[in-house]
Enzyme design. Structure first.
Site, short mmCIF file in Angstrom:
data_model
loop_
_atom_site.label_atom_id
_atom_site.label_comp_id
_atom_site.label_asym_id
_atom_site.label_seq_id
_atom_site.Cartn_x
_atom_site.Cartn_y
_atom_site.Cartn_z
N GLY A 11 0.96 -1.13 0.18
CA GLY A 11 0.03 -0.06 0.05
C GLY A 11 0.83 1.25 0.21
O GLY A 11 0.50 2.31 0.71
N GLY A 14 -0.55 4.77 -1.13
CA GLY A 14 -1.77 5.40 -0.69
C GLY A 14 -1.41 6.59 0.21
O GLY A 14 -0.20 7.18 0.45
N LEU A 15 -2.22 7.19 1.04
CA LEU A 15 -2.16 8.19 1.83
C LEU A 15 -1.12 7.89 2.95
O LEU A 15 -0.12 8.80 3.09
CB LEU A 15 -3.36 8.41 2.72
CG LEU A 15 -3.39 9.27 3.75
CD1 LEU A 15 -3.07 10.77 3.56
CD2 LEU A 15 -4.96 9.30 4.47
N GLY A 17 1.18 5.28 3.04
CA GLY A 17 2.48 5.06 2.57
C GLY A 17 3.13 6.02 1.70
O GLY A 17 4.52 5.91 2.13
N TYR A 144 -15.54 -3.94 6.94
CA TYR A 144 -14.07 -3.83 7.02
C TYR A 144 -13.53 -3.96 8.40
O TYR A 144 -12.42 -4.33 8.77
CB TYR A 144 -14.24 -2.18 6.89
CG TYR A 144 -12.91 -1.38 7.48
CD1 TYR A 144 -11.95 -1.30 6.19
CD2 TYR A 144 -12.81 -0.55 8.18
CE1 TYR A 144 -10.63 -0.58 6.25
CE2 TYR A 144 -11.63 0.07 8.42
CZ TYR A 144 -10.59 0.25 7.64
OH TYR A 144 -9.47 1.14 7.91
N VAL A 174 -7.06 9.35 9.47
CA VAL A 174 -5.81 9.99 8.87
C VAL A 174 -6.23 10.96 7.89
O VAL A 174 -7.05 10.54 7.19
CB VAL A 174 -4.80 8.83 8.32
CG1 VAL A 174 -3.72 9.13 7.99
CG2 VAL A 174 -5.02 7.50 9.29
N ASP A 278 -24.83 10.31 9.83
CA ASP A 278 -23.68 10.76 10.43
C ASP A 278 -22.73 9.79 10.86
O ASP A 278 -21.56 10.03 11.18
CB ASP A 278 -24.27 11.27 11.95
CG ASP A 278 -24.64 12.71 12.05
OD1 ASP A 278 -24.25 13.28 11.01
OD2 ASP A 278 -25.11 13.12 12.85
P1 NAP Z 1 -5.22 4.43 0.61
O1 NAP Z 1 -4.78 5.99 0.46
O2 NAP Z 1 -6.70 4.13 -0.15
O3 NAP Z 1 -4.17 3.45 -0.17
C1 NAP Z 1 -4.54 2.12 -0.19
C2 NAP Z 1 -3.21 1.47 -0.48
O4 NAP Z 1 -3.50 0.12 -0.64
C3 NAP Z 1 -2.88 1.69 -1.98
O5 NAP Z 1 -1.53 1.84 -2.12
C4 NAP Z 1 -3.48 0.62 -2.90
O6 NAP Z 1 -2.72 0.64 -4.11
C5 NAP Z 1 -3.21 -0.56 -1.99
N1 NAP Z 1 -4.32 -1.66 -2.43
C6 NAP Z 1 -5.46 -1.62 -2.14
N2 NAP Z 1 -5.94 -2.66 -2.76
C7 NAP Z 1 -4.81 -3.37 -3.05
C8 NAP Z 1 -4.69 -4.82 -3.67
N3 NAP Z 1 -5.88 -5.53 -3.80
N4 NAP Z 1 -3.38 -5.32 -3.81
C9 NAP Z 1 -2.58 -4.53 -3.64
N5 NAP Z 1 -2.52 -3.21 -3.10
C10 NAP Z 1 -3.46 -2.74 -2.77
O7 NAP Z 1 -5.29 3.96 2.13
P2 NAP Z 1 -4.55 4.77 3.41
O8 NAP Z 1 -5.62 5.78 3.92
O9 NAP Z 1 -3.25 5.08 2.95
O10 NAP Z 1 -4.81 3.57 4.15
C11 NAP Z 1 -3.47 2.75 4.68
C12 NAP Z 1 -3.89 1.63 6.00
O11 NAP Z 1 -4.22 2.57 6.92
C13 NAP Z 1 -5.01 0.85 5.43
O12 NAP Z 1 -4.59 -0.50 6.04
C14 NAP Z 1 -6.17 1.45 6.10
O13 NAP Z 1 -7.00 0.63 6.56
C15 NAP Z 1 -5.57 2.16 7.76
N6 NAP Z 1 -6.01 3.16 7.89
C16 NAP Z 1 -6.62 4.19 7.22
C17 NAP Z 1 -7.42 5.41 7.75
C18 NAP Z 1 -7.65 6.67 6.95
O14 NAP Z 1 -8.37 7.31 7.70
N7 NAP Z 1 -7.30 6.71 5.74
C19 NAP Z 1 -7.65 5.22 9.18
C20 NAP Z 1 -7.15 4.06 9.99
C21 NAP Z 1 -6.45 3.21 9.33
P3 NAP Z 1 -2.92 1.48 -5.45
O15 NAP Z 1 -2.58 2.80 -5.17
O16 NAP Z 1 -2.31 0.89 -6.49
O17 NAP Z 1 -4.50 1.47 -5.85
P1 GDP Z 2 -15.59 7.51 9.73
O1 GDP Z 2 -14.84 8.22 10.94
O2 GDP Z 2 -15.26 6.32 9.40
O3 GDP Z 2 -17.17 7.80 9.89
O4 GDP Z 2 -15.22 8.26 8.37
P2 GDP Z 2 -15.54 9.46 7.53
O5 GDP Z 2 -14.02 10.07 7.19
O6 GDP Z 2 -16.07 9.07 6.37
O7 GDP Z 2 -16.26 10.79 8.36
C1 GDP Z 2 -17.71 10.57 8.56
C2 GDP Z 2 -18.43 11.79 8.98
O8 GDP Z 2 -18.25 12.93 8.48
C3 GDP Z 2 -19.68 11.48 9.26
O9 GDP Z 2 -20.45 11.88 10.59
C4 GDP Z 2 -20.28 12.16 8.01
O10 GDP Z 2 -21.73 12.50 8.06
C5 GDP Z 2 -19.49 13.45 8.03
N1 GDP Z 2 -19.35 14.06 6.59
C6 GDP Z 2 -19.62 15.19 6.21
N2 GDP Z 2 -19.24 15.36 5.08
C7 GDP Z 2 -18.56 14.20 4.51
C8 GDP Z 2 -18.11 13.94 3.31
O11 GDP Z 2 -18.18 14.79 2.33
N3 GDP Z 2 -17.67 12.60 2.88
C9 GDP Z 2 -17.35 11.78 4.08
N4 GDP Z 2 -17.00 10.67 3.97
N5 GDP Z 2 -18.05 12.27 5.35
C10 GDP Z 2 -18.58 13.38 5.59
#
Ligand code: NAP
Ligand code: GDP
Length: 325
Positions: A11, A14-15, A17, A144, A174, A278
């Site tokens: 990954g 991604g964000l 990585g 998830y 994040v 929400d």
């Molecule tokens: P992201 O920006 O969507 O990036 C996802 C990454 O996973 C990308 O590099 C993508 O590759 C790769 N990927 C997805 N499906 C794949 C597959 N089938 N085979 C190989 N690679 C694959 O996600 P992120 O936000 O950086 O999240 C990274 C980790 O943090 C995840 O485990 C997520 O659950 C965790 N996390 C995220 C958040 C958040 O708020 N974003 C919060 C808590 C935990 P491509 O770019 O090539 O598609």
């Molecule tokens: P969560 O923390 O997993 O619920 O992830 P989200 O980042 O999707 O945040 C969701 C919260 O933001 C909920 O309360 C939504 O109603 C609110 N929200 C407001 N506008 C947006 C939007 O444009 N996208 C998303 N994803 N959530 C939004």
């Protein structure tokens, strides 16, 4: 000289990585690249990790000694509600393939990534690391959540049966550069940044989904990246650790909208679309365990991090993941 550590980041595009790559390349202090480390950042183009064969091919090619496992099907509330089976199945397959292949390759350490979304919906607050399996997750993202919870179960089983050093971290929400800015499927900060940017550019209404009342703890991706690097190098437990700002730094979705309006310099008003869900009201997590290990860690202030993220998005609009290409 033989390399001491080959660190494979699944990954890597991604964000999270991209933030780890940025810190490894740019931090001149203790979080930057160290002698004897070789970092490899994978994208899905290197292999679809839902396939056991593709996963084996990647591990045979790079022969990692350490793995940071980020690859996952990821999305905000609305995407999670639409694709529950995909979230369950894709993530189960990816995690099982990565962990088992790491085991077969005798990888010395794997750090996988859970999320505070995986905690029980009905719980005492603040949530801590011991509560993951205490009750059903919120129904909006159960696919998830269950897939991610099993990483913790697998880590314990690999340790108990084989002594494998597989652990996990639990970040709160994040955000940062290289986020997914899709208007429908993204998380709240990148989604609202994109919507606010368009509202300013096209002089259209800026609409925030839901009531604005839910509470979240946000961590800037570059802060999280430093903590991931610390976990990889120093953290010795199999049990997970929450990586988050403190409980006092929890903000409402309305606070988020206000910070975005300021960062984008949007002069108009905005409204809430209360017909939209929400999601979970709050998932307040304790960072006490982290603070015990790293009492002096400095988090980037929320508004500074939102501004950096907005500036990155506006500068990189043509190449960012906006759903336009
Ligand atoms: P992201 O920006 O969507 O990036 C996802 C990454 O996973 C990308 O590099 C993508 O590759 C790769 N990927 C997805 N499906 C794949 C597959 N089938 N085979 C190989 N690679 C694959 O996600 P992120 O936000 O950086 O999240 C990274 C980790 O943090 C995840 O485990 C997520 O659950 C965790 N996390 C995220 C958040 C958040 O708020 N974003 C919060 C808590 C935990 P491509 O770019 O090539 O598609
Ligand atoms: P969560 O923390 O997993 O619920 O992830 P989200 O980042 O999707 O945040 C969701 C919260 O933001 C909920 O309360 C939504 O109603 C609110 N929200 C407001 N506008 C947006 C939007 O444009 N996208 C998303 N994803 N959530 C939004």
């Amino acid at each position: 000289m033989s390399l001491e550590k080959v660190i494979l980041v699944t990954g890597g595009s991604g964000l999270v990585g991209k933030a780890i790559e940025w810190v490894i390349e740019n931090d001149n202090g203790k979080y930057g690249k160290q002698d004897g480390e070789k970092w490899i950042f994978l994208t899905s183009k290197d292999g679809d990790l839902r396939s056991a064969e593709a996963t084996r091919t990647v591990f045979e090619k790079y022969k990692p000694t350490h793995v940071i496992h980020l690859a996952a099907l990821v999305g905000g509330l609305f995407k999670n509600m639409k694709y529950k089976l995909d979230f369950l199945r894709d993530n189960l397959l990816i995690n099982d393939n990565v962990l088992h292949t790491a085991h077969e390759h005798k990888v010395k350490k794997v750090v996988s990534c859970l999320s505070t979304c995986v905690f029980p919906d009905k719980t005492a607050y603040p949530i801590d690391e011991t509560m993951i399996h205490n009750g059903p997750p919120h129904e909006s993202n159960f696919g998830y959540a269950y897939a991610k919870r099993l990483i913790d179960t697998q880590n314990k089983a690999y340790y108990d049966q084989f002594g494998d050093n597989f652990t996990s971290v639990i970040p709160t929400n994040v955000f940062g550069p290289h986020d997914n800015y899709d208007l429908q499927d993204s998380h709240v900060i990148p989604g609202l940044l994109h919507k606010c940017y368009l509202a300013k550019k096209d002089q259209t209404p800026f609409v925030v989904a839901g009531t604005g009342k839910p509470l979240r703890q946000f961590i800037y991706s570059r802060d999280l990246a430093k903590l991931f690097i610390w976990v990889l190098r120093e953290y010795k437990e199999i049990d997970p650790i929450i990586l988050s700002v403190g409980e006092k730094d929890e903000v409402s979705i309305k606070d988020v909208a206000n910070a975005i309006v300021k960062a984008v310099d949007f002069k108009g008003d905005y409204t809430f679309d209360t017909t939209k869900p929400d999601g979970q009201y709050k998932k307040t997590a304790s960072n006490a365990k982290l603070m015990k290990y790293l009492p002096d860690f400095q988090f980037t202030p929320f508004e500074v991090a939102v501004k950096e993220s907005a500036d990155w998005f506006i500068k990189n609009y043509d190449k960012a993941r906006t759903g336009n290409h």
